[in-house]
Enzyme design. Structure first.
Site, PDB file in Angstrom:
ATOM      1  N   GLU A 161      13.761  -0.631 -66.637  1.00  0.00           N
ATOM      2  CA  GLU A 161      12.904  -1.557 -66.970  1.00  0.00           C
ATOM      3  C   GLU A 161      12.662  -0.490 -68.330  1.00  0.00           C
ATOM      4  O   GLU A 161      12.080   0.173 -67.912  1.00  0.00           O
ATOM      5  CB  GLU A 161      12.081  -2.728 -66.025  1.00  0.00           C
ATOM      6  CG  GLU A 161      11.169  -3.267 -66.846  1.00  0.00           C
ATOM      7  CD  GLU A 161      10.797  -3.743 -66.056  1.00  0.00           C
ATOM      8  OE1 GLU A 161      10.658  -5.443 -65.340  1.00  0.00           O
ATOM      9  OE2 GLU A 161       9.456  -3.317 -65.824  1.00  0.00           O
ATOM     10  N   TYR A 186      10.999 -11.533 -54.941  1.00  0.00           N
ATOM     11  CA  TYR A 186       9.911 -10.926 -53.957  1.00  0.00           C
ATOM     12  C   TYR A 186      10.159 -10.108 -52.344  1.00  0.00           C
ATOM     13  O   TYR A 186       9.997 -11.022 -51.827  1.00  0.00           O
ATOM     14  CB  TYR A 186       8.489 -11.496 -54.189  1.00  0.00           C
ATOM     15  CG  TYR A 186       8.114 -11.961 -55.041  1.00  0.00           C
ATOM     16  CD1 TYR A 186       7.502 -11.604 -55.934  1.00  0.00           C
ATOM     17  CD2 TYR A 186       9.196 -13.326 -56.350  1.00  0.00           C
ATOM     18  CE1 TYR A 186       7.330 -11.918 -57.448  1.00  0.00           C
ATOM     19  CE2 TYR A 186       8.873 -13.230 -57.611  1.00  0.00           C
ATOM     20  CZ  TYR A 186       8.199 -12.448 -57.817  1.00  0.00           C
ATOM     21  OH  TYR A 186       7.529 -12.683 -59.484  1.00  0.00           O
ATOM     22  N   ALA A 227      10.023 -20.998 -62.195  1.00  0.00           N
ATOM     23  CA  ALA A 227      11.282 -20.589 -63.042  1.00  0.00           C
ATOM     24  C   ALA A 227      12.141 -20.815 -62.410  1.00  0.00           C
ATOM     25  O   ALA A 227      13.268 -21.349 -63.555  1.00  0.00           O
ATOM     26  CB  ALA A 227      11.006 -18.743 -62.557  1.00  0.00           C
TER      27      ALA A 227
HETATM   28  P1  FAD Z   1       8.740 -18.222 -59.759  1.00  0.00           P
HETATM   29  O1  FAD Z   1       9.597 -17.821 -58.957  1.00  0.00           O
HETATM   30  O2  FAD Z   1       8.327 -20.068 -60.299  1.00  0.00           O
HETATM   31  O3  FAD Z   1       7.062 -18.604 -58.574  1.00  0.00           O
HETATM   32  C1  FAD Z   1       6.044 -18.884 -59.334  1.00  0.00           C
HETATM   33  C2  FAD Z   1       4.973 -18.892 -57.601  1.00  0.00           C
HETATM   34  O4  FAD Z   1       5.658 -20.480 -57.699  1.00  0.00           O
HETATM   35  C3  FAD Z   1       5.177 -18.141 -56.095  1.00  0.00           C
HETATM   36  O5  FAD Z   1       4.131 -17.746 -56.293  1.00  0.00           O
HETATM   37  C4  FAD Z   1       6.783 -19.122 -55.977  1.00  0.00           C
HETATM   38  O6  FAD Z   1       6.866 -18.843 -54.311  1.00  0.00           O
HETATM   39  C5  FAD Z   1       5.975 -20.271 -56.150  1.00  0.00           C
HETATM   40  N1  FAD Z   1       6.973 -21.448 -56.197  1.00  0.00           N
HETATM   41  C6  FAD Z   1       8.466 -20.892 -57.008  1.00  0.00           C
HETATM   42  N2  FAD Z   1       8.640 -22.505 -56.747  1.00  0.00           N
HETATM   43  C7  FAD Z   1       7.906 -23.059 -55.975  1.00  0.00           C
HETATM   44  C8  FAD Z   1       8.176 -25.148 -55.209  1.00  0.00           C
HETATM   45  N3  FAD Z   1       9.307 -25.756 -55.863  1.00  0.00           N
HETATM   46  N4  FAD Z   1       7.283 -25.368 -55.180  1.00  0.00           N
HETATM   47  C9  FAD Z   1       5.957 -24.577 -54.757  1.00  0.00           C
HETATM   48  N5  FAD Z   1       6.216 -23.570 -55.135  1.00  0.00           N
HETATM   49  C10 FAD Z   1       6.488 -22.414 -55.623  1.00  0.00           C
HETATM   50  N6  FAD Z   1       6.341 -11.659 -65.915  1.00  0.00           N
HETATM   51  C11 FAD Z   1       5.752 -11.387 -67.730  1.00  0.00           C
HETATM   52  O7  FAD Z   1       5.051 -12.024 -68.119  1.00  0.00           O
HETATM   53  N7  FAD Z   1       7.010 -10.715 -68.300  1.00  0.00           N
HETATM   54  C12 FAD Z   1       7.947 -10.104 -67.709  1.00  0.00           C
HETATM   55  O8  FAD Z   1       8.815  -9.244 -68.734  1.00  0.00           O
HETATM   56  C13 FAD Z   1       7.809  -9.711 -66.144  1.00  0.00           C
HETATM   57  N8  FAD Z   1       9.194  -9.172 -65.744  1.00  0.00           N
HETATM   58  C14 FAD Z   1       9.418  -9.875 -64.371  1.00  0.00           C
HETATM   59  C15 FAD Z   1      10.532  -9.017 -63.927  1.00  0.00           C
HETATM   60  C16 FAD Z   1      10.273  -9.319 -62.274  1.00  0.00           C
HETATM   61  C17 FAD Z   1      11.299  -8.375 -61.940  1.00  0.00           C
HETATM   62  C18 FAD Z   1       9.563  -9.698 -62.225  1.00  0.00           C
HETATM   63  C19 FAD Z   1       9.089  -9.244 -60.254  1.00  0.00           C
HETATM   64  C20 FAD Z   1       7.978 -10.255 -62.049  1.00  0.00           C
HETATM   65  C21 FAD Z   1       8.194  -9.532 -63.229  1.00  0.00           C
HETATM   66  N9  FAD Z   1       7.161 -10.311 -63.848  1.00  0.00           N
HETATM   67  C22 FAD Z   1       7.255 -10.832 -64.977  1.00  0.00           C
HETATM   68  C23 FAD Z   1       5.922 -11.450 -63.868  1.00  0.00           C
HETATM   69  C24 FAD Z   1       6.588 -12.645 -62.556  1.00  0.00           C
HETATM   70  O9  FAD Z   1       6.429 -13.650 -64.484  1.00  0.00           O
HETATM   71  C25 FAD Z   1       5.197 -13.201 -62.358  1.00  0.00           C
HETATM   72  O10 FAD Z   1       5.337 -12.580 -60.836  1.00  0.00           O
HETATM   73  C26 FAD Z   1       4.782 -14.648 -61.718  1.00  0.00           C
HETATM   74  O11 FAD Z   1       3.672 -15.058 -60.907  1.00  0.00           O
HETATM   75  C27 FAD Z   1       5.624 -15.261 -61.246  1.00  0.00           C
HETATM   76  O12 FAD Z   1       7.231 -15.081 -62.246  1.00  0.00           O
HETATM   77  P2  FAD Z   1       8.478 -16.402 -61.000  1.00  0.00           P
HETATM   78  O13 FAD Z   1       8.595 -16.361 -62.221  1.00  0.00           O
HETATM   79  O14 FAD Z   1       8.254 -15.276 -60.245  1.00  0.00           O
HETATM   80  O15 FAD Z   1       7.961 -17.304 -60.807  1.00  0.00           O
END
Ligand code: FAD
Length: 289
Positions: A20, A146, A127
């Site tokens: 990355e 995670y 997401a």
């Molecule tokens: P989601 O999957 O949407 O989850 C967000 C929160 O909501 C979590 O607490 C989850 O448990 C909760 N949740 C999910 N679905 C539901 C539901 N249906 N009901 C209730 N709660 C729910 N950030 C950046 O800004 N740029 C990047 O390029 C970037 N790259 C990353 C790459 C990796 C491999 C990782 C692990 C993280 C990266 N991040 C990046 C950080 C990421 O954006 C954060 O961790 C963010 O807070 C969560 O993103 P997510 O896509 O996992 O969110």
């Protein structure tokens, strides 16, 4: 130009090892990324993923250009990260059109971190809401996972449920948050397996470089700090270079142990440092993987 999908890479390679990077800061971000990509390409990674930032000091707009440049000029498959927390349907359509035009094949669909004061998206709460839009547009879509649960998630069980939703929404590969404790990673793998999560999971490992950096990481993402690392931090408290080397060695040990455990893939958070990427991939290859 490489248009390989990450899904096909996992089908065809025994243990994909990827890196990355983030868009280098400053006006010459593409030029700086090109110089770095040339060094990374020599290491023959399975793919390189390029983060996007929501703004601030990062070069948030540069992600697709950098991902396309690496695939085009170095024939290395790439993944462009895309966040949706502050996006509208129109801005996502625009991003899709731009990535298509550039020939990008793979996108990591992310919500992004909540930024106080910024209006959350009405169309994309999680997401999982972005994943089907990207899949319908023809991208091979990945999502974040995670091993120790997302920092805002109340339980490991809920975290796995949310991961399952990403699979159901169309995620074809998963990339994990950094984790310093392989035992936690193995527990997560067992839980994901029991929940019927089937996309390949590539495990993100980040070497620690300094006490400040690891403290920031731990507070930002809630990763736990094994006592082995705390002892190294204490041992090399007054020797920054020795601590940096210890961090790289610790990460290489994690990567080899994960490879021996039979994980699907390894993802090195190389922090734009080709020497870190080299140490990681060579450790794995020299161990016979
Ligand atoms: P989601 O999957 O949407 O989850 C967000 C929160 O909501 C979590 O607490 C989850 O448990 C909760 N949740 C999910 N679905 C539901 C539901 N249906 N009901 C209730 N709660 C729910 N950030 C950046 O800004 N740029 C990047 O390029 C970037 N790259 C990353 C790459 C990796 C491999 C990782 C692990 C993280 C990266 N991040 C990046 C950080 C990421 O954006 C954060 O961790 C963010 O807070 C969560 O993103 P997510 O896509 O996992 O969110």
């Amino acid at each position: 130009m490489s248009t390989a999908t990450v899904a096909s890479i996992f089908e065809n390679q025994k243990l994909p090892v990827s890196f990355e990077i983030f868009p280098p800061k400053g006006d010459l971000t593409l030029t700086a990324a090109r110089a770095m990509a040339s060094e990374l390409a020599e290491l023959k990674p399975s793919f390189v993923s390029v983060t996007c930032s929501a703004g601030g000091s990062g070069n948030g707009q540069a992600t697709p250009a950098i991902a396309a440049m690496i695939a085009d000029e170095f024939d290395v498959p790439t993944v462009a990260h895309l966040t949706c927390i502050n996006a509208s349907s129109q801005s996502i359509s625009d991003a899709i059109a731009d990535m298509r035009e550039r020939g990008i094949a793979n996108v990591l669909a992310l919500r992004g971190d909540v930024i106080p004061g910024n209006e959350p998206s009405a169309s994309f709460q999680y997401a999982k809401d972005l994943i089907p839009v990207l899949a319908d547009a023809g991208f091979c879509v990945g999502a974040a996972a995670y091993p120790e649960g997302h920092i805002a998630c109340e339980s490991d069980a809920a975290s796995i449920e949310h991961l399952k939703m990403k699979q159901d929404a169309g995620a074809q590969f998963l990339v994990t948050q950094l984790c310093f404790d392989n035992e936690r990673i193995y527990r997560f793998m067992d839980a994901a397996d029991r929940a019927g999560i089937t996309p390949p999971i590539t495990h993100g490992i980040m070497p620690f470089m300094s006490k400040d950096q690891i403290s920031r990481m731990v507070f930002m993402c809630g990763a736990s700090l094994p006592s082995a690392i705390i002892k190294l931090l204490a041992k090399y408290e007054n020797d920054a270079e020795a601590l940096r080397q210890a961090g790289i060695e610790y990460a290489c040990g994690q990567l080899i142990d994960l490879a021996q455990h039979g994980v699907d893939g390894l993802h090195v958070y190389c922090m734009n440092k080709p020497e870190v990427a080299r140490a990681g991939i060579e450790a794995v290859r020299n161990a016979g993987f």
